[in-house]
Scaffold this motif. Structure first.
Motif, PDB file in Angstrom:
ATOM      1  N   ARG A   1      -0.197  -0.980  16.925  1.00  0.00           N
ATOM      2  CA  ARG A   1      -0.317  -2.417  16.499  1.00  0.00           C
ATOM      3  C   ARG A   1      -1.268  -2.934  15.454  1.00  0.00           C
ATOM      4  O   ARG A   1      -1.016  -3.382  14.484  1.00  0.00           O
ATOM      5  CB  ARG A   1      -0.576  -3.334  17.777  1.00  0.00           C
ATOM      6  N   GLU A   2      -2.531  -2.323  15.523  1.00  0.00           N
ATOM      7  CA  GLU A   2      -3.601  -2.558  14.809  1.00  0.00           C
ATOM      8  C   GLU A   2      -3.445  -2.196  13.357  1.00  0.00           C
ATOM      9  O   GLU A   2      -3.528  -2.887  12.364  1.00  0.00           O
ATOM     10  CB  GLU A   2      -4.848  -2.466  15.315  1.00  0.00           C
ATOM     11  N   GLN A   3      -2.931  -0.858  13.263  1.00  0.00           N
ATOM     12  CA  GLN A   3      -2.864  -0.261  11.815  1.00  0.00           C
ATOM     13  C   GLN A   3      -1.742  -0.945  11.189  1.00  0.00           C
ATOM     14  O   GLN A   3      -1.600  -1.062  10.118  1.00  0.00           O
ATOM     15  CB  GLN A   3      -2.787   1.478  11.997  1.00  0.00           C
ATOM     16  N   TYR A   4      -0.340  -1.185  12.006  1.00  0.00           N
ATOM     17  CA  TYR A   4       0.526  -1.653  11.507  1.00  0.00           C
ATOM     18  C   TYR A   4       0.419  -2.894  10.860  1.00  0.00           C
ATOM     19  O   TYR A   4       0.899  -3.423   9.818  1.00  0.00           O
ATOM     20  CB  TYR A   4       1.955  -1.723  12.268  1.00  0.00           C
ATOM     21  N   GLY A   5      -0.325  -3.665  11.581  1.00  0.00           N
ATOM     22  CA  GLY A   5      -0.645  -5.149  11.186  1.00  0.00           C
ATOM     23  C   GLY A   5      -1.427  -5.256   9.996  1.00  0.00           C
ATOM     24  O   GLY A   5      -1.348  -6.048   9.138  1.00  0.00           O
ATOM     25  N   GLN A   6      -2.177  -3.836   9.685  1.00  0.00           N
ATOM     26  CA  GLN A   6      -3.180  -3.931   8.264  1.00  0.00           C
ATOM     27  C   GLN A   6      -2.382  -3.889   7.121  1.00  0.00           C
ATOM     28  O   GLN A   6      -2.473  -4.082   6.038  1.00  0.00           O
ATOM     29  CB  GLN A   6      -3.925  -3.004   8.484  1.00  0.00           C
ATOM     30  N   ALA A   7      -0.954  -3.378   7.434  1.00  0.00           N
ATOM     31  CA  ALA A   7      -0.075  -3.063   6.151  1.00  0.00           C
ATOM     32  C   ALA A   7       0.796  -4.443   5.813  1.00  0.00           C
ATOM     33  O   ALA A   7       1.931  -4.193   5.890  1.00  0.00           O
ATOM     34  CB  ALA A   7       0.848  -1.840   6.503  1.00  0.00           C
ATOM     35  N   PHE A   8       0.362  -5.518   5.927  1.00  0.00           N
ATOM     36  CA  PHE A   8       1.271  -6.829   5.875  1.00  0.00           C
ATOM     37  C   PHE A   8       2.062  -6.631   4.562  1.00  0.00           C
ATOM     38  O   PHE A   8       3.330  -6.979   4.783  1.00  0.00           O
ATOM     39  CB  PHE A   8       0.315  -7.797   5.876  1.00  0.00           C
ATOM     40  N   VAL A   9       1.503  -6.410   3.509  1.00  0.00           N
ATOM     41  CA  VAL A   9       2.554  -6.309   2.058  1.00  0.00           C
ATOM     42  C   VAL A   9       3.456  -5.173   2.307  1.00  0.00           C
ATOM     43  O   VAL A   9       4.738  -5.548   1.951  1.00  0.00           O
ATOM     44  CB  VAL A   9       1.361  -6.004   0.939  1.00  0.00           C
ATOM     45  N   ALA A  10       3.064  -4.106   2.991  1.00  0.00           N
ATOM     46  CA  ALA A  10       4.233  -3.328   3.071  1.00  0.00           C
ATOM     47  C   ALA A  10       5.260  -3.440   4.039  1.00  0.00           C
ATOM     48  O   ALA A  10       6.412  -3.212   3.657  1.00  0.00           O
ATOM     49  CB  ALA A  10       3.356  -1.811   3.499  1.00  0.00           C
ATOM     50  N   ASN A  11       4.819  -4.118   5.107  1.00  0.00           N
ATOM     51  CA  ASN A  11       5.817  -4.668   5.970  1.00  0.00           C
ATOM     52  C   ASN A  11       6.710  -5.492   5.326  1.00  0.00           C
ATOM     53  O   ASN A  11       7.854  -5.898   5.600  1.00  0.00           O
ATOM     54  CB  ASN A  11       5.021  -5.327   7.091  1.00  0.00           C
ATOM     55  N   GLU A  12       6.233  -6.595   4.882  1.00  0.00           N
ATOM     56  CA  GLU A  12       7.087  -7.574   3.970  1.00  0.00           C
ATOM     57  C   GLU A  12       8.047  -6.914   3.022  1.00  0.00           C
ATOM     58  O   GLU A  12       9.316  -7.331   2.844  1.00  0.00           O
ATOM     59  CB  GLU A  12       6.123  -8.506   3.298  1.00  0.00           C
ATOM     60  N   ILE A  13       7.455  -5.827   2.324  1.00  0.00           N
ATOM     61  CA  ILE A  13       8.527  -5.233   1.320  1.00  0.00           C
ATOM     62  C   ILE A  13       9.468  -4.517   2.244  1.00  0.00           C
ATOM     63  O   ILE A  13      10.899  -4.653   1.525  1.00  0.00           O
ATOM     64  CB  ILE A  13       7.464  -4.291   0.360  1.00  0.00           C
ATOM     65  N   LEU A  14       9.296  -3.908   3.022  1.00  0.00           N
ATOM     66  CA  LEU A  14      10.117  -3.129   3.868  1.00  0.00           C
ATOM     67  C   LEU A  14      11.375  -4.210   4.482  1.00  0.00           C
ATOM     68  O   LEU A  14      12.538  -3.718   4.474  1.00  0.00           O
ATOM     69  CB  LEU A  14       9.511  -2.475   5.093  1.00  0.00           C
ATOM     70  N   SER A  15      10.725  -5.132   5.088  1.00  0.00           N
ATOM     71  CA  SER A  15      11.684  -6.295   5.398  1.00  0.00           C
ATOM     72  C   SER A  15      12.952  -6.444   4.340  1.00  0.00           C
ATOM     73  O   SER A  15      14.006  -6.764   4.509  1.00  0.00           O
ATOM     74  CB  SER A  15      10.992  -7.633   5.920  1.00  0.00           C
ATOM     75  N   TYR A  16      12.195  -6.812   3.153  1.00  0.00           N
ATOM     76  CA  TYR A  16      13.126  -7.313   2.002  1.00  0.00           C
ATOM     77  C   TYR A  16      13.968  -6.233   1.434  1.00  0.00           C
ATOM     78  O   TYR A  16      15.282  -6.359   1.442  1.00  0.00           O
ATOM     79  CB  TYR A  16      12.297  -7.712   0.918  1.00  0.00           C
ATOM     80  N   LEU A  17      13.426  -4.956   1.673  1.00  0.00           N
ATOM     81  CA  LEU A  17      14.514  -3.724   1.473  1.00  0.00           C
ATOM     82  C   LEU A  17      15.674  -3.685   2.469  1.00  0.00           C
ATOM     83  O   LEU A  17      16.742  -3.300   1.893  1.00  0.00           O
ATOM     84  CB  LEU A  17      13.523  -2.462   1.106  1.00  0.00           C
ATOM     85  N   ILE A  18      15.210  -3.716   3.541  1.00  0.00           N
ATOM     86  CA  ILE A  18      15.998  -3.685   4.615  1.00  0.00           C
ATOM     87  C   ILE A  18      17.355  -4.842   4.466  1.00  0.00           C
ATOM     88  O   ILE A  18      18.458  -4.539   4.509  1.00  0.00           O
ATOM     89  CB  ILE A  18      15.610  -3.723   6.247  1.00  0.00           C
ATOM     90  N   LYS A  19      16.900  -6.074   4.387  1.00  0.00           N
ATOM     91  CA  LYS A  19      17.952  -7.197   4.019  1.00  0.00           C
ATOM     92  C   LYS A  19      18.542  -6.727   2.970  1.00  0.00           C
ATOM     93  O   LYS A  19      19.819  -7.029   2.810  1.00  0.00           O
ATOM     94  CB  LYS A  19      17.108  -8.366   3.647  1.00  0.00           C
ATOM     95  N   ALA A  20      18.299  -6.179   1.803  1.00  0.00           N
ATOM     96  CA  ALA A  20      18.838  -5.833   0.565  1.00  0.00           C
ATOM     97  C   ALA A  20      20.085  -4.736   0.833  1.00  0.00           C
ATOM     98  O   ALA A  20      21.108  -4.717   0.093  1.00  0.00           O
ATOM     99  CB  ALA A  20      18.082  -5.273  -0.388  1.00  0.00           C
ATOM    100  N   LEU A  21      19.796  -3.896   2.075  1.00  0.00           N
ATOM    101  CA  LEU A  21      20.959  -2.797   2.313  1.00  0.00           C
ATOM    102  C   LEU A  21      22.263  -3.786   2.779  1.00  0.00           C
ATOM    103  O   LEU A  21      23.142  -3.240   2.455  1.00  0.00           O
ATOM    104  CB  LEU A  21      20.324  -2.255   3.627  1.00  0.00           C
ATOM    105  N   PHE A  22      22.137  -4.958   3.187  1.00  0.00           N
ATOM    106  CA  PHE A  22      23.169  -5.506   3.727  1.00  0.00           C
ATOM    107  C   PHE A  22      23.836  -6.757   2.639  1.00  0.00           C
ATOM    108  O   PHE A  22      24.684  -7.490   2.823  1.00  0.00           O
ATOM    109  CB  PHE A  22      22.773  -6.296   4.912  1.00  0.00           C
ATOM    110  N   ASP A  23      23.189  -6.691   1.433  1.00  0.00           N
ATOM    111  CA  ASP A  23      23.671  -7.840   0.515  1.00  0.00           C
ATOM    112  C   ASP A  23      24.902  -7.275  -0.179  1.00  0.00           C
ATOM    113  O   ASP A  23      25.347  -6.221  -0.439  1.00  0.00           O
ATOM    114  CB  ASP A  23      22.645  -7.468  -0.961  1.00  0.00           C
ATOM    115  N   GLU A  24      25.858  -8.306   0.261  1.00  0.00           N
ATOM    116  CA  GLU A  24      27.222  -8.263  -0.060  1.00  0.00           C
ATOM    117  C   GLU A  24      27.639  -7.687  -1.675  1.00  0.00           C
ATOM    118  O   GLU A  24      28.516  -7.299  -1.819  1.00  0.00           O
ATOM    119  CB  GLU A  24      28.035  -9.226   0.345  1.00  0.00           C
TER     120      GLU A  24
END
Length: 91
Positions: free
Chosen positions: A67-90
């Motif tokens: 949890r702690e190490q993952y939380g430190q990667a905030f920007v990377a987590n945000e980018i990953l979220s956007y990339l995953i959502k982009a997978l579903f872009d029609e």
């Protein structure tokens, strides 16, 4: 395993003794993690089904990294979220 990785690993570590190779289809059963069709078939709306996948991905990564190490990667987590959502872009 990628031949390029094996070559670079061999060069850096003078061999492949510490590399474990396995054939993925025979060792790990394939499943489509990012498939939202079952959720859609069950009546979940598209936006919520996509967000569920994003959240589930982050839950798994949090368990793997801690949890702690993952939380430190905030920007990377945000980018990953956007990339995953982009997978579903029609489009």
């Amino acid at each position: 395993m990628c031949a390029n990785y094996l070559r670079s690993h061999y060069e850096r570590f003078n061999g492949l003794d510490d590399v474990y190779q396995f054939r993925v289809p025979e060792t790990i059963p394939a499943f489509s993690f990012f498939d939202i069709r079952p959720a859609l078939d069950a009546g979940r709306n598209r936006a919520d089904a996509i967000q569920d996948k994003v959240d589930h991905f982050h839950d798994i990564m949090r368990m793997i990294m801690g949890r702690e190490q993952y939380g430190q990667a905030f920007v990377a987590n945000e980018i990953l979220s956007y990339l995953i959502k982009a997978l579903f872009d029609e489009e």
